[in-house]
Design an enzyme around this catalytic site. Structure first.
Site, PDB file in Angstrom:
ATOM      1  N   SER A   7      -8.656  -0.769  -5.697  1.00 34.33           N
ATOM      2  CA  SER A   7      -9.068  -0.470  -4.322  1.00 34.33           C
ATOM      3  C   SER A   7     -10.587  -0.440  -4.211  1.00 34.33           C
ATOM      4  O   SER A   7     -11.237  -1.459  -4.414  1.00 34.33           O
ATOM      5  CB  SER A   7      -8.440   0.838  -3.842  1.00 34.33           C
ATOM      6  OG  SER A   7      -7.114   0.626  -3.426  1.00 34.33           O
ATOM      7  N   LYS A  53       0.856  -1.192   0.000  1.00 33.99           N
ATOM      8  CA  LYS A  53       0.000   0.000   0.000  1.00 33.99           C
ATOM      9  C   LYS A  53       0.886   1.233   0.000  1.00 33.99           C
ATOM     10  O   LYS A  53       1.219   1.799   1.042  1.00 33.99           O
ATOM     11  CB  LYS A  53      -0.938  -0.008   1.213  1.00 33.99           C
ATOM     12  CG  LYS A  53      -2.157   0.896   1.004  1.00 33.99           C
ATOM     13  CD  LYS A  53      -3.023   0.367  -0.126  1.00 33.99           C
ATOM     14  CE  LYS A  53      -4.146   1.316  -0.485  1.00 33.99           C
ATOM     15  NZ  LYS A  53      -4.932   0.852  -1.613  1.00 33.99           N
TER      16      LYS A  53
END
Length: 630
Positions: free
Chosen positions: A422, A218
């Site tokens: 996402s 991330k």
């Protein structure tokens, strides 16, 4: 004071007040006249663009034996914002021709119709004003496929341009002949992912960064935590960028009949190739086989006249612009068949409502899904996704409506555009099938939160925060110029971890995958479409049309209408909603915008940055968004 002086002062006041009233009335009269004028123009625009008295589309004549000119002036998008009619009038009044948004599906529709249209003799690709974002590869390849199908009809395709960007050339390469200005250039530089890293700057400013995330890959918050890209981020980015580059090179080399490796050689050795032609960027493109001929604009026009015939005045070639041709395409009148509805989630996913084309409002998309569920004529739904994600809460609101549709027995198929990462993957996971293009950027299954506090910066300037509160969490009220309380930080981190666990559960349930497996391919890592298929994150590779056909098949439909759920506002509705804003902000500053100074550019950059941060409106401050994908 004398009686005369007193009388004079009172009379002067009365006259002055009367002038003020008259001035105000004249101003109101002028404003009313402006409004009436714009309303009249709006009605005219409505008539010319839309509906005649009998409810049918106004026909637009297309000359016989004309070339269709594909000359999009704007950025290629999945779905465009509504065009404000006042903005159009302003631009025409001041001679401004600013780029707009061009829907890829409009271009595809035009190409498909023109391929079998006997009035259309060929295609001219004039792509100099077309732009595309770095993540728009699948849109470009979608167009490449349609141009290739047009070419199969036997109609001539000619590309013309002063110069070609890398994205423009991907389309132009499929032309039979490519012409470029003799002082033009073709730059092919490949794909990359580069960011600005400010860790050291924040340290010098004594800014405290608070990061809450889950996922090895991330990398959305790396610019605030590092001064370089992490090895994990480089690994993930290099993996999908290499596929984009491979596909770009193979399409160009096949279209131009070049040897494998020609595109790589051109990009990597342009310096050496230029030396062979004395630094002439036009000649090097011709020598490398990417361009057929160099010529002036006048020579290009002569060539097109020779190929497609002259206009009556002999000044140009017989042609029709793609916008005019698009207007001429009549919508099918027979709507008796059941519907496959297309609902598009494009842009950042934000909480609440959002205008079409600017962002994907959680409430807006959910309402469209609900409407499709309650409409008996709708038998299946295609959820078209072109989004980097955003608010986790808004993503879940959309997902709830997807589940409700499925519970009512209506199949839902996710069709991924260029980007479905996402939060974009969050809303896709619950659908019956997920279709992605080979070059779709997806995955990025992870959650993060980030903000700064300035207690050390403030202390350096002699500013301190102090006070009392009733609970151990009360000090959070001072956070900003005050520090973030450790217990508050722990709460946010726990919530972030819970959000990631929820994300894994959603994907696991939707994709029928073990939660541990989802975690292994998650961790915030980005995947390219063809790899996502291998990892079971998507079901099939294909374009929008393939996904639509799949939805109809799941619903058991042989005949069906494809209906776009986007509600296009009328000219009058757009006029009323934008009247005050446009009149004050746009009419007052039209000339200045045409030639922005340095200060204006800085202000605009600040406004864009403010708009960027405004997209972070999740009520839980939890975000499933791939910033590096955008």
């Amino acid at each position: 004071m004398s009686e005369h002086e007193s009388h004079f002062s009172v009379w002067g006041f009365i006259k002055g007040f009367a002038k003020l009233i008259i001035g105000v009335l004249l101003m109101l009269q002028g404003l009313i006249g402006l409004v009436v004028l714009i309303l009249i123009v709006g009605v005219m625009v409505e008539v010319t663009n839309g509906i005649a008295g009998n409810g049918e589309k106004v026909s637009v004549s297309i000359p016989d034996e004309a070339a269709l000119v594909l000359d999009p002036n704007g950025v290629l998008v999945e779905i465009a914002e509504d065009v404000n009619p006042l903005e159009v009038l302003r631009e025409e009044a001041y001679g401004i021709n600013e780029p707009t948004q061009i829907e890829v599906h409009d271009l595809v529709r035009v190409l498909r119709a023109a391929k079998d249209d006997k009035r259309i003799k060929g295609l001219v690709l004039d792509l100099g004003a077309m732009g595309a974002s770095p993540s728009s590869a699948s849109k470009l390849h979608y167009l490449v496929d349609e141009i290739a199908k047009f070419k199969e009809s036997g109609k001539k395709i000619i590309a013309v341009g002063d110069a070609y960007s890398q994205d423009q050339y991907l389309l132009a390469a499929n032309a039979d002949e490519i012409y470029m200005n003799d002082y033009g250039n073709l730059f092919i530089y490949g794909y990359g992912s580069y960011g600005v890293y400010v860790k050291s700057l924040l340290e010098k400013l004594k800014v405290t960064s608070h990061v809450f995330r889950v996922g090895t890959f991330k990398s959305a918050v790396e610019p605030f935590l590092r001064d370089d890209m992490s090895p994990e981020a480089k690994e993930a980015n290099a993996a999908y960028l290499s596929v984009l580059w491979r596909d770009y090179a193979s399409v160009v080399e096949k279209a131009r009949g070049l040897k494998p490796g020609s595109v790589d050689n051109y990009a990597n050795n342009l310096n050496a190739l230029l030396e062979e032609v004395d630094g002439d960027l036009g000649k090097v493109a011709v020598k490398a086989g990417f361009v057929d001929e160099l010529m002036s604009r006048a020579e290009m026009n002569d060539k097109l006249k020779e190929t497609f015939g002259k206009t009556k005045d002999g000044k140009s070639f017989k042609k029709v612009s793609f916008k005019r041709y698009l207007t001429s395409l009549d919508k099918k009148d027979d709507d008796s068949d059941p519907n496959v509805v297309v609902i598009t989630a494009a842009g950042t996913i934000v909480d609440g409502e959002a205008p079409t084309g600017r962002a994907a409002g959680g409430d807006t998309i959910a309402a469209q899904l609900r409407k499709a569920r309650e409409d008996d004529k709708v038998k299946a739904v295609v959820l078209r996704i072109d989004s980097p994600g955003g608010s986790a809460f808004a993503s879940d609101i959309i997902r709830d409506e997807v589940l409700a549709l499925k519970a009512d027995g209506k199949p839902v198929v996710a069709s991924m555009g260029s980007l479905a990462a996402s939060g974009g993957y969050w809303i896709a996971a619950a659908t019956d099938e997920i279709w992605a293009a080979p070059t779709t950027i997806t995955g990025s299954i992870g959650i993060f939160g980030y903000f700064n506090t300035f207690e050390n910066t403030a202390a350096e300037a002699g500013v301190y925060v102090d006070g009392v509160g009733t609970t151990t969490l009360s000090p959070i009220l001072a956070t900003g110029l005050g520090p973030l309380p450790p217990n508050a930080a722990d709460i946010i981190q726990q919530s972030t971890e819970n959000g990631y666990d929820r994300f894994l559960t959603i994907v696991g349930e939707g994709r029928h995958l073990d939660k541990a497996y989802v975690d292994s391919v998650g961790q915030g890592r980005v995947w390219i479409g063809e790899k996502a298929l291998e990892l079971k994150l998507v079901d099939k590779l294909g374009d929008f049309d393939d996904a639509t056909a799949a939805a109809a098949k799941l619903a058991g439909l042989d005949k069906y209408d494809v209906v776009d759920m986007k509600e296009k506002r009328t000219t009058f509705e757009m006029f009323m909603s934008n009247l005050s804003e446009t009149t004050i902000a746009k009419f007052g500053g039209a000339k200045q915008r045409h030639a922005e100074g340095a200060v204006a550019q800085i202000v605009r950059a600040a406004e864009e940055q403010a708009a960027f941060f405004a997209e972070f409106n999740d009520p839980n401050a939890a975000y499933a968004r791939c910033l590096t994908c955008e």
